[in-house]
Design an enzyme around this catalytic site. Structure first.
Site, PDB file in Angstrom:
ATOM      1  N   SER A  74       1.009  -1.073  -0.001  1.00  0.00           N
ATOM      2  CA  SER A  74       0.126  -0.120   0.079  1.00  0.00           C
ATOM      3  C   SER A  74       1.024   1.149   0.218  1.00  0.00           C
ATOM      4  O   SER A  74       1.821   1.566   0.845  1.00  0.00           O
ATOM      5  CB  SER A  74      -1.015  -0.108   1.202  1.00  0.00           C
ATOM      6  OG  SER A  74      -1.664   1.152   1.425  1.00  0.00           O
TER       7      SER A  74
ATOM      8  N   LYS B 107      -1.316  -1.154  -4.387  1.00  0.00           N
ATOM      9  CA  LYS B 107      -2.391  -0.090  -4.159  1.00  0.00           C
ATOM     10  C   LYS B 107      -2.038   1.162  -3.940  1.00  0.00           C
ATOM     11  O   LYS B 107      -0.921   1.484  -2.942  1.00  0.00           O
ATOM     12  CB  LYS B 107      -3.322  -0.741  -2.994  1.00  0.00           C
ATOM     13  CG  LYS B 107      -3.759   0.177  -1.827  1.00  0.00           C
ATOM     14  CD  LYS B 107      -4.578  -0.494  -0.869  1.00  0.00           C
ATOM     15  CE  LYS B 107      -4.493   0.228   0.682  1.00  0.00           C
ATOM     16  NZ  LYS B 107      -5.446  -0.603   1.688  1.00  0.00           N
TER      17      LYS B 107
ATOM     18  N   GLU C  74     -11.448   1.130  -3.484  1.00  0.00           N
ATOM     19  CA  GLU C  74     -11.437   0.977  -2.209  1.00  0.00           C
ATOM     20  C   GLU C  74     -11.768   2.042  -1.367  1.00  0.00           C
ATOM     21  O   GLU C  74     -11.347   3.279  -1.528  1.00  0.00           O
ATOM     22  CB  GLU C  74     -10.101   0.278  -1.411  1.00  0.00           C
ATOM     23  CG  GLU C  74     -10.356  -0.001   0.153  1.00  0.00           C
ATOM     24  CD  GLU C  74      -8.914  -0.617   0.673  1.00  0.00           C
ATOM     25  OE1 GLU C  74      -7.764  -0.815  -0.112  1.00  0.00           O
ATOM     26  OE2 GLU C  74      -8.924  -0.348   1.776  1.00  0.00           O
TER      27      GLU C  74
HETATM   28  O1  OSB Z   1      -7.056   2.322   4.402  1.00  0.00           O
HETATM   29  O2  OSB Z   1      -5.870   0.482   4.430  1.00  0.00           O
HETATM   30  C1  OSB Z   1      -5.938   1.381   4.796  1.00  0.00           C
HETATM   31  C2  OSB Z   1      -3.065   2.529   6.825  1.00  0.00           C
HETATM   32  C3  OSB Z   1      -3.403   3.389   7.706  1.00  0.00           C
HETATM   33  C4  OSB Z   1      -4.870   3.691   7.606  1.00  0.00           C
HETATM   34  C5  OSB Z   1      -5.628   3.047   6.493  1.00  0.00           C
HETATM   35  C6  OSB Z   1      -5.062   2.017   5.667  1.00  0.00           C
HETATM   36  C7  OSB Z   1      -3.765   1.858   5.822  1.00  0.00           C
HETATM   37  C8  OSB Z   1      -3.121   1.191   4.663  1.00  0.00           C
HETATM   38  C9  OSB Z   1      -1.683   0.359   5.155  1.00  0.00           C
HETATM   39  O3  OSB Z   1      -3.456   0.935   3.551  1.00  0.00           O
HETATM   40  C10 OSB Z   1      -1.763  -0.949   4.832  1.00  0.00           C
HETATM   41  C11 OSB Z   1      -0.400  -1.612   5.679  1.00  0.00           C
HETATM   42  O4  OSB Z   1      -0.695  -1.868   6.505  1.00  0.00           O
HETATM   43  O5  OSB Z   1       0.231  -2.056   4.384  1.00  0.00           O
HETATM   44 MG    MG Z   2      -8.401   1.029   3.099  1.00  0.00          MG
END
Ligand code: OSB
Ligand code: MG
Length: 376
Positions: A140, A166, A218
């Protein structure tokens, strides 16, 4: 198994760790994290660890590190101390009257699962019903200062072997960065996450993302706005994935009924623990909705719980369980979680399957509390 357990001591450790790379989403920005480790000790001396992975500020969910500390120390832990139990699901039912506070519940629930696994000397994945020996991880990536900076990040992660990327998006960071990444990587499994920043007035803007062949969009709209998610899903063929909207099984039921999602992100933290996360997996499986495990930049303890959960059969899409090194120079578990070609091994040892680096935890602890029966 019929072994009876009893938690005779519970400790909270507030641990601060710097991220190797600052992370920005549509709703918040962070360079270091304070997560709360939950340590439960059984009468036999066995220990189970869990992680409360709440962000510091209430921008992803309503909780903060302080509210989690308050709810865990005043309500969740006193409810389970000195109380015999045979199954982690029994424990979670002792706090069924406590509304919300999913992150706080998740850390305590996970510690109970890990303790249960330790006492039985079985891997956490096995007692959850996991079937995979390895899980596929995606990464991400946050909002970067420029598109060139983003392309550097994508290149680094793709070269590390991650098969899915992502991208966080927001109003002034959506079509252009997605176009740039798609142009550079025509075949990459790519998806976007808006963390709820858009509104019904942005439907046409989001429809412009259709042409980039995304695996999913998402959480485009606010958590409670299921109707607009359903409206977008009627207008586009790209699957809508829900994250923040789904905090309970009832939320999932409503979203399924409204056809507001085609993919579910299951987060242990957001669902209030492994018990509820597994139940969400089972329900999505019945409904034919593919799931993946989302993350909250967990330290090693929460990360290994996510890996165990991701070993359940319905987790057919890459999960946000990247290697420790993507987040932390040194993680609190030994060995650190690693990924080879984007694949993370599911530990085969008892409990979490990795040792806690107690020295590193102690060095990074900024607050501690011990609770024993009668002292709450
Ligand atoms: O929306 O998935 C999310 C991190 C902090 C708050 C919300 C999100 C996220 C991430 C991190 O996308 C995903 C990860 O731990 O690599
Ligand atoms: Mg998310």
């Amino acid at each position: 198994m019929s072994t009876e357990l009893k938690v005779v001591a519970a400790r909270l450790h507030r641990v601060r760790m710097p991220l190797v790379h600052e992370f920005r989403t549509s709703s918040h920005r962070k360079a270091f994290l304070d997560h709360i480790l939950v340590e439960l000790e059984d009468a036999s001396g066995a220990i189970g660890w869990g992680e409360i992975a709440s962000p510091s500020d209430p921008y992803y969910a309503p909780e903060t590190v302080e509210t989690c500390w308050h709810i865990a120390s005043k309500y969740l832990l006193p409810a389970i101390l000195d109380r015999p139990w045979a199954d982690p699901a029994d424990l979670a039912s002792t706090w069924s009257k406590i509304r919300g506070n999913q992150f706080a519940k998740a850390g305590v629930d996970t510690a109970a699962w890990v303790l249960w696994a330790e006492v039985q000397q079985l891997p956490l994945a096995t007692i959850l019903g996991g079937t995979r020996k390895e899980v596929v991880a995606g990464v991400s990536l946050g909002i970067e200062p420029t598109i060139d900076d983003l392309l550097v990040q994508v290149q680094h992660q793709v070269e590390s072997g991650y098969p899915r990327v992502k991208l966080k998006i927001t109003h002034d960071w959506d079509v252009e960065p997605v176009r740039a990444v798609r142009t550079a990587y025509p075949d990459l499994d790519l998806h976007v996450d808006a963390n709820g920043i858009y509104t019904a007035g942005d439907l046409a803007r989001l429809q412009q993302l259709e042409r980039f062949d995304l695996t999913m969009i998402e959480q485009p709209f606010a958590p409670r706005d299921l109707l607009t998610h359903a409206e977008l899903q009627r207008r586009i063929s790209t699957p809508v994935c829900l994250d923040e909207s789904i905090e309970t099984l009832a939320d999932l039921e409503t979203a399924l009924r409204l056809e507001a999602l085609r993919i579910l992100n299951i987060k242990v933290s957001r669902m209030g623990g492994l018990t509820a996360a597994r139940a969400a997996h089972d329900r999505a499986w019945d409904a034919g909705v593919p799931v993946w495990c989302g993350g909250m930049h967990e330290f090693g303890v929460g990360r290994l719980a996510n890996v165990a959960l991701s070993s359940l059969p319905g987790f057919t899409l890459p999960s946000d369980v990247s290697a420790s090194e993507k987040y932390y120079a040194r993680d609190i578990v030994e060995p650190a979680v690693t990924a080879v070609g984007g694949v993370v091994q599911v530990p085969g040892g008892p409990g979490l399957g990795h040792q806690l680096d107690t020295e590193l935890v102690a060095a990074n602890t900024v607050g501690e509390l011990t609770l024993r029966p009668g002292q709450e």
